[in-house]
Motif scaffolding. Structure first.
Motif, PDB file in Angstrom:
ATOM      1  N   VAL A 133      44.179  43.077  35.341  1.00 35.44           N
ATOM      2  CA  VAL A 133      43.080  42.972  34.366  1.00 35.44           C
ATOM      3  C   VAL A 133      43.263  41.725  33.500  1.00 35.44           C
ATOM      4  CG1 VAL A 133      41.925  44.083  32.405  1.00 35.44           C
ATOM      5  CG2 VAL A 133      42.654  45.462  34.364  1.00 35.44           C
ATOM      6  N   ARG A 136      42.725  38.550  35.609  1.00 34.56           N
ATOM      7  CA  ARG A 136      41.303  38.378  35.911  1.00 34.56           C
ATOM      8  C   ARG A 136      40.552  37.788  34.726  1.00 34.56           C
ATOM      9  NH1 ARG A 136      37.447  41.851  34.670  1.00 34.56           N
ATOM     10  NH2 ARG A 136      38.782  43.661  34.433  1.00 34.56           N
ATOM     11  N   LYS A 137      40.857  38.278  33.517  1.00 36.69           N
ATOM     12  CA  LYS A 137      40.173  37.790  32.312  1.00 36.69           C
ATOM     13  C   LYS A 137      40.472  36.319  32.029  1.00 36.69           C
ATOM     14  CE  LYS A 137      39.604  42.203  29.922  1.00 36.69           C
ATOM     15  NZ  LYS A 137      40.145  43.113  28.882  1.00 36.69           N
ATOM     16  N   THR A 165      37.723  49.900  45.326  1.00 31.89           N
ATOM     17  CA  THR A 165      36.890  50.066  44.127  1.00 31.89           C
ATOM     18  C   THR A 165      37.732  50.406  42.896  1.00 31.89           C
ATOM     19  OG1 THR A 165      35.208  50.937  45.614  1.00 31.89           O
ATOM     20  CG2 THR A 165      34.796  51.181  43.264  1.00 31.89           C
ATOM     21  N   ARG A 168      39.603  47.055  41.755  1.00 32.72           N
ATOM     22  CA  ARG A 168      38.904  45.814  41.389  1.00 32.72           C
ATOM     23  C   ARG A 168      38.160  45.889  40.056  1.00 32.72           C
ATOM     24  NH1 ARG A 168      34.265  46.380  45.958  1.00 32.72           N
ATOM     25  NH2 ARG A 168      32.495  46.750  44.591  1.00 32.72           N
ATOM     26  N   GLY A 169      37.680  47.043  39.673  1.00 32.06           N
ATOM     27  CA  GLY A 169      36.972  47.169  38.385  1.00 32.06           C
ATOM     28  C   GLY A 169      35.782  46.224  38.304  1.00 32.06           C
ATOM     29  N   ASP A 170      35.799  45.345  37.287  1.00 30.37           N
ATOM     30  CA  ASP A 170      34.695  44.389  37.100  1.00 30.37           C
ATOM     31  C   ASP A 170      34.917  43.065  37.834  1.00 30.37           C
ATOM     32  OD1 ASP A 170      33.417  46.207  35.449  1.00 30.37           O
ATOM     33  OD2 ASP A 170      34.448  45.473  33.643  1.00 30.37           O
ATOM     34  N   SER A 171      35.933  42.991  38.659  1.00 36.43           N
ATOM     35  CA  SER A 171      36.234  41.731  39.367  1.00 36.43           C
ATOM     36  C   SER A 171      35.089  41.325  40.275  1.00 36.43           C
ATOM     37  CB  SER A 171      37.491  41.895  40.235  1.00 36.43           C
ATOM     38  OG  SER A 171      38.556  42.406  39.494  1.00 36.43           O
ATOM     39  N   LYS A 172      34.877  40.019  40.361  1.00 36.96           N
ATOM     40  CA  LYS A 172      33.883  39.482  41.305  1.00 36.96           C
ATOM     41  C   LYS A 172      34.565  39.324  42.667  1.00 36.96           C
ATOM     42  CE  LYS A 172      30.408  38.801  38.408  1.00 36.96           C
ATOM     43  NZ  LYS A 172      30.889  39.783  37.412  1.00 36.96           N
ATOM     44  N   ARG A 193      29.855  30.210  40.837  1.00 41.68           N
ATOM     45  CA  ARG A 193      30.388  31.272  39.970  1.00 41.68           C
ATOM     46  C   ARG A 193      31.890  31.483  40.136  1.00 41.68           C
ATOM     47  NH1 ARG A 193      27.224  36.022  43.243  1.00 41.68           N
ATOM     48  NH2 ARG A 193      28.764  36.362  44.883  1.00 41.68           N
ATOM     49  N   HIS A 196      37.055  36.361  41.695  1.00 44.71           N
ATOM     50  CA  HIS A 196      38.442  36.788  41.505  1.00 44.71           C
ATOM     51  C   HIS A 196      39.133  37.193  42.806  1.00 44.71           C
ATOM     52  CE1 HIS A 196      36.220  37.798  37.702  1.00 44.71           C
ATOM     53  NE2 HIS A 196      37.193  37.033  37.237  1.00 44.71           N
TER      54      HIS A 196
END
Length: 268
Positions: A133, A136-137, A165, A168-172, A193, A196
């Motif tokens: 996390v 990724r941020k 799923t 990955r959470g909010d990962s692109k 864009r 990740h």
């Protein structure tokens, strides 16, 4: 059929004159001996094709056992870093000197803990990358990914994307395979864009690097879909074309990133 025709002739002769009967018997006397001779080859002829067809079937069955049954019966063993090192040595030994081969040896420190066959993809990725996390941020570089997952086919890539799923959470996430997607489209998406996670085949990933659409320098994790087997019980590295493309990809900057310890390798 000679024996039958002999009987038919003999019966017919009974209804006619005695002289004819004697003549017929004289003429047909040697026929039984002949019919025995003709029967023997016929019997042999009928038996032989049966034996050969059965033998051929048995041989075919034996061949099949060598290819798939042995694999099916053997206990699945999880892939290890040593497996990858050995395959690399075998692949490059034909066109590299001893010194060059030694340079291809990857340090143990670049390998993450391998999947022991008890993990789902999400649980394995969580184990090897507990700080995902945060990573990724902090990732804002285009034309790159933080994690690449390499597999043998587009269908398998889609399965892997669905199965991670929880991780990955909010990962692109981006599909990096050739099926129904043009290279130019993928290059444009990577330019537009921040991505990740990339999941795809070695051939297409190689092509994206060649065309300048994907920069490997920010890459932190390279995970091989190592242990999964297809319908023919083949792992991705059992398929010569895939194996060749994987090693060609590793030569496109992966070796140097591993040696500088900025990139870690995982075997799922």
């Amino acid at each position: 059929m000679d024996g039958a025709s002999f009987l038919h002739d003999h019966e017919a002769s009974d209804g006619e004159g005695g002289g004819d009967t004697e003549m017929m018997q004289q003429e047909t006397a040697p026929v039984p001996a002949l019919s025995k001779k003709t029967k023997q080859p016929k019997e042999c002829f009928l038996i032989k094709p049966k034996e050969t067809s059965e033998d051929a079937t048995k041989t075919r069955k034996r061949r099949k056992k060598k290819i798939t049954d042995v694999l099916a019966k053997s206990e699945p063993k999880p892939g290890t870093p040593e497996d990858l090192q050995k395959l690399m040595k075998d692949y490059f030994s034909s066109n590299r000197s001893v010194i060059e081969l030694e340079e291809l040896n990857l340090p143990d420190s670049c390998f993450l803990k391998a999947n022991d066959l008890t993990h789902s993809l999400s649980s394995y990725l969580k184990e090897i990358c507990p700080k995902w996390v945060k990573l990724r941020k902090n990732h804002s570089e285009k034309k790159s990914v933080l994690m690449l997952i390499i597999c043998g086919s587009a269908i398998r890539a889609l399965e892997l994307i669905r199965s991670m799923t929880a991780f990955r959470g909010d990962s692109k996430v981006m599909k990096l395979f050739a099926k129904h997607i043009k290279v130019q489209e993928q290059v444009k998406l990577l330019e537009k864009r921040v991505v990740h996670l990339g999941v795809g085949t070695p051939g297409r990933i190689k092509e994206l690097i060649k065309q300048g659409g994907l920069n490997l320098n920010p890459l932190k994790f390279l995970v091989f879909d190592w242990n999964w087997r297809d319908q023919k019980l083949r792992r991705m590295m059992d398929i010569p074309e895939i194996r060749k493309e994987v090693f060609e990809l590793l030569e496109m900057g992966v070796f140097s990133l591993c040696k500088s310890e900025s990139l870690k390798l995982g075997l799922f």
